[in-house]
Design a protein around this motif. Structure first.
Motif, PDB file in Angstrom:
ATOM      1  N   THR A 189      49.073  37.535  37.936  1.00 64.05           N
ATOM      2  CA  THR A 189      48.593  37.366  36.758  1.00 64.05           C
ATOM      3  C   THR A 189      47.673  38.439  36.172  1.00 64.05           C
ATOM      4  OG1 THR A 189      46.502  36.271  37.655  1.00 64.05           O
ATOM      5  CG2 THR A 189      48.342  34.726  37.136  1.00 64.05           C
ATOM      6  N   ALA A 190      47.085  39.246  36.955  1.00 65.27           N
ATOM      7  CA  ALA A 190      46.490  40.364  36.221  1.00 65.27           C
ATOM      8  C   ALA A 190      47.500  41.192  35.812  1.00 65.27           C
ATOM      9  CB  ALA A 190      45.562  41.096  37.173  1.00 65.27           C
TER      10      ALA A 190
ATOM     11  N   SER B 112      52.139  47.699  37.446  1.00 61.87           N
ATOM     12  CA  SER B 112      50.877  47.315  37.320  1.00 61.87           C
ATOM     13  C   SER B 112      50.234  47.068  38.821  1.00 61.87           C
ATOM     14  CB  SER B 112      50.431  46.215  36.501  1.00 61.87           C
ATOM     15  OG  SER B 112      50.960  46.433  35.300  1.00 61.87           O
ATOM     16  N   CYS B 113      50.991  46.303  39.664  1.00 60.61           N
ATOM     17  CA  CYS B 113      50.750  46.081  41.050  1.00 60.61           C
ATOM     18  C   CYS B 113      50.487  47.471  41.876  1.00 60.61           C
ATOM     19  CB  CYS B 113      51.604  44.862  41.619  1.00 60.61           C
ATOM     20  SG  CYS B 113      51.281  43.481  40.896  1.00 60.61           S
ATOM     21  N   THR B 114      51.743  48.208  41.959  1.00 59.08           N
ATOM     22  CA  THR B 114      51.836  49.160  42.938  1.00 59.08           C
ATOM     23  C   THR B 114      50.964  50.379  42.620  1.00 59.08           C
ATOM     24  OG1 THR B 114      53.749  49.939  41.635  1.00 59.08           O
ATOM     25  CG2 THR B 114      54.057  48.201  43.494  1.00 59.08           C
TER      26      THR B 114
ATOM     27  N   GLY C  53      40.959  42.497  39.029  1.00 60.67           N
ATOM     28  CA  GLY C  53      41.844  41.891  38.143  1.00 60.67           C
ATOM     29  C   GLY C  53      41.225  41.050  37.203  1.00 60.67           C
ATOM     30  N   THR C  54      40.154  40.941  36.880  1.00 56.79           N
ATOM     31  CA  THR C  54      39.214  40.001  36.366  1.00 56.79           C
ATOM     32  C   THR C  54      39.774  38.668  36.358  1.00 56.79           C
ATOM     33  OG1 THR C  54      40.728  40.366  34.105  1.00 56.79           O
ATOM     34  CG2 THR C  54      38.826  41.858  34.431  1.00 56.79           C
ATOM     35  N   ASN C  55      39.956  38.234  37.622  1.00 57.40           N
ATOM     36  CA  ASN C  55      40.200  36.853  38.231  1.00 57.40           C
ATOM     37  C   ASN C  55      38.828  36.374  38.263  1.00 57.40           C
ATOM     38  OD1 ASN C  55      43.248  37.095  38.637  1.00 57.40           O
ATOM     39  ND2 ASN C  55      42.416  38.754  39.826  1.00 57.40           N
ATOM     40  N   GLY C  56      38.146  36.495  39.128  1.00 59.73           N
ATOM     41  CA  GLY C  56      36.799  35.813  39.484  1.00 59.73           C
ATOM     42  C   GLY C  56      36.427  34.781  40.415  1.00 59.73           C
TER      43      GLY C  56
ATOM     44  N   VAL D 286      42.132  42.142  31.868  1.00 57.32           N
ATOM     45  CA  VAL D 286      42.767  43.399  32.093  1.00 57.32           C
ATOM     46  C   VAL D 286      44.010  43.170  31.101  1.00 57.32           C
ATOM     47  CG1 VAL D 286      42.030  44.076  34.332  1.00 57.32           C
ATOM     48  CG2 VAL D 286      43.795  42.441  34.248  1.00 57.32           C
ATOM     49  N   GLY D 287      44.180  44.034  30.220  1.00 57.26           N
ATOM     50  CA  GLY D 287      45.123  44.042  29.190  1.00 57.26           C
ATOM     51  C   GLY D 287      44.999  42.965  27.827  1.00 57.26           C
TER      52      GLY D 287
END
Length: 568
Positions: free
Chosen positions: A142-143, A175-177, A231-234, A378-379
């Protein structure tokens, strides 16, 4: 100077310094320029080969959005199945049961939209299997989805005239790697060395100083906490989130985790300027966001370190500030800093109880999410700001009698309508949701009783709790005023609906605006072009954001946080 205040200043200064080279690196990644992380190319090629995806195939904005929405639908089905059946799946040494359908719906939607709102307690609500294959997986995906959307918009705006905006799958993988994974490994290593657990054993049995037995949850904490912050998940691995001594063991880990919340959103803002080779514009946007963030920090640090006047009136000294709901090892000042960092982004993790913060601190926390443009997720944080740039360009152009233009493209009625819908949707779903909850609480007591009750704090603070919940959902944040009993059918389904609307409609609209503008004929800048990289335009954008976003919420704050503050 107070050492706690000095520590806050140092943390912010380090973030500003680090965000510059990281922003430049992120721009190079999305432009596919040479970087140190190019050693990941064989891995990326293998991933694309196995999935049958051609990463070089360009997409128009409709194809881009179709891919984005399709992958999210797939992960929703994946998450629902695993959450409901987790009690029968492996890696469950503590014997946690599966979630109910409505709780799984809320949990799955929440993590899928990068919100991580939790209507369950972390260590008891999930198994190790679902912590890894739902929570941690979604926190990367999701991030990366938000970052990929921003990358597509940047490509569209950087082109003079184009029909395509890049390849969603390529941006998702990069974005992930290249960004999320390397930074997560660094933060994870720091957490492990500071004492955060990393394993798959069941609960640890210990004997307390009083001689009682206590069972302490463990698990792969150090693998999940880094990406939840970066990932600004939290979402909290533990129910107590970052106030838990195993999730956030020391003052140093508190600094690292708090910095991790902000570093990518700050860097992505600068990356926009580097990508488009318009550094001055990037600095302007960054400056507006930074000023707004610092204003919030100053207010909350002052409120939380100053103590509670009710306790002062009792003749009790509060040398450490207002400490209710806070960890002594972290302190009131750093809890205040975290409360702003986590709400100015769409992170939502907490190292103290926001429900216990002073009323004006709670108002700042909510306004950060209600405005939803200061760094943000993020984004998507920059993308929300982009919406207000379009509105500001249109208004400013009309004010000075010039054709509204942004980056050499005319801003016309279609883009303005989409931007207006996005800007007004946010207050609409928050205020309608809060009104509905308040109405049901007052006029449907039997319905509320059947669900175990909602509010422990009726009155000003009770309204704040309901307002905060819908604000957090709409902003994809996930934190809460936890005096609210939210694991009910009403809250799980209503919040799930707000989560979907608050995440996907803005992304669809923002990508559509960029795609429509990308097709337009490029107009070279002239003496009559409205300059968007100046301090004046930055101030104008700030004013538009404040008028459109913030003022929509002041009437309800007058009945909640402001009224509670005046009653102290």
């Amino acid at each position: 100077m107070n050492t706690e205040i000095l520590g806050i200043i140092i943390q912010i200064a380090l973030l500003i310094i680090i965000s510059y080279p990281l922003g430049k690196y992120i721009a190079k990644v999305y432009k596919e320029e040479k970087t140190f992380s190019d050693f990941m190319k064989p891995v990326e090629r293998l991933m694309f080969k196995l999935s049958g995806i051609d990463p070089e195939k360009e997409m128009n904005w409709k194809q881009f959005l179709r891919a984005l929405l399709t992958v999210n639908l797939f992960w929703f089905i994946w998450g629902m199945v695993l959450l409901v059946t987790q009690g029968y799946l492996p890696m469950n040494p503590d014997g946690n049961i599966g979630q109910t359908t409505h709780q799984a719906f809320n949990t799955c939607i929440s993590f899928m939209v990068n919100c991580n709102l939790q209507h369950y307690s972390g260590e008891t609500g999930l198994t190790y299997f679902t912590q890894i294959f739902v929570v941690m997986l979604f926190q990367f995906i999701t991030a990366a989805t938000g970052m990929a959307a921003m990358a597509g918009i940047m490509k569209a705006l950087a082109s003079k005239t184009t029909q395509t905006i890049g390849n969603f799958w390529k941006y998702l993988v990069l974005s992930c790697t290249r960004i999320l994974l390397p930074l997560s490994l660094i933060v994870g290593f720091i957490l492990i060395t500071e004492g955060t657990p990393m394993g798959f054993n069941g609960k640890m049995e210990v004997t307390t100083l009083e001689g009682a037995r206590q069972y302490i949850s463990q698990g792969p904490t150090a693998a999940i906490v880094p990406i939840k912050q970066l990932g600004t998940n939290g979402g909290g691995y533990f129910g107590a989130n970052a106030s838990h001594p195993l999730e956030n063991p020391t003052f140093f880990t508190n600094m690292v985790e708090c910095g991790s919340i902000l570093i990518i959103p700050m860097a992505m803002t600068l990356a926009f300027g580097f990508y488009l080779k318009r550094k001055k514009l990037g600095y302007s946007i960054y400056g507006v966001m930074l000023v707004a963030f610092l204003i919030g920090v100053c207010i909350n640090v002052y409120q939380e370190t100053g103590g509670n006047p009710r306790i002062d009136n009792m003749g009790i000294t509060q040398g450490n500030g207002s400490m209710e709901g806070k960890e002594i090892r972290i302190g009131a000042g750093n809890t205040a800093l975290w409360s702003v960092a986590t709400t100015v982004t769409s992170n939502g993790s907490v190292n103290g109880m926001h429900d216990s913060t002073m009323p004006l601190s709670g108002m700042v926390e909510m306004l950060n999410m209600q405005i939803n443009t200061w760094f943000g997720g993020v984004g998507v944080g920059w993308m929300n700001y982009f919406t207000f740039i379009i509105i500001t360009v249109f208004i400013s152009g009309l004010m000075v009698g010039r054709t509204p233009e942004f980056l050499g493209k005319k801003v016309e009625a279609k883009e303005m309508k989409i931007a207006a819908i996005i800007a007004l949707l946010h207050p609409l779903i928050i205020l309608v949701g809060t009104s509905l909850a308040a109405y049901l609480f007052v006029h449907a007591p039997e319905f509320v009783k059947s669900e175990g009750g909602w509010l422990n704090n009726p009155g000003y603070h009770g309204l704040s709790e309901m307002l905060y919940e819908f604000t957090s959902c709409a902003a994809n944040n996930g934190s809460g005023f936890e005096g609210l009993g939210d694991n009910t059918m009403f809250w799980n389904f209503s919040c799930g609906i707000v989560l979907i609307l608050g995440r996907f409609i803005p992304i669809i609209g923002q990508v559509a605006i960029a795609g429509i503008m990308a097709k337009k004929k490029y107009i070279p800048e002239s003496a009559g072009t409205l300059q968007t990289d100046t301090v004046t335009f930055g101030a104008m954008t700030f004013a538009v954001i404040f008028i459109v976003a913030a003022l929509s919420f002041f009437p309800v704050h007058a009945l909640s946080t402001i009224a509670e503050h005046l009653s102290l």
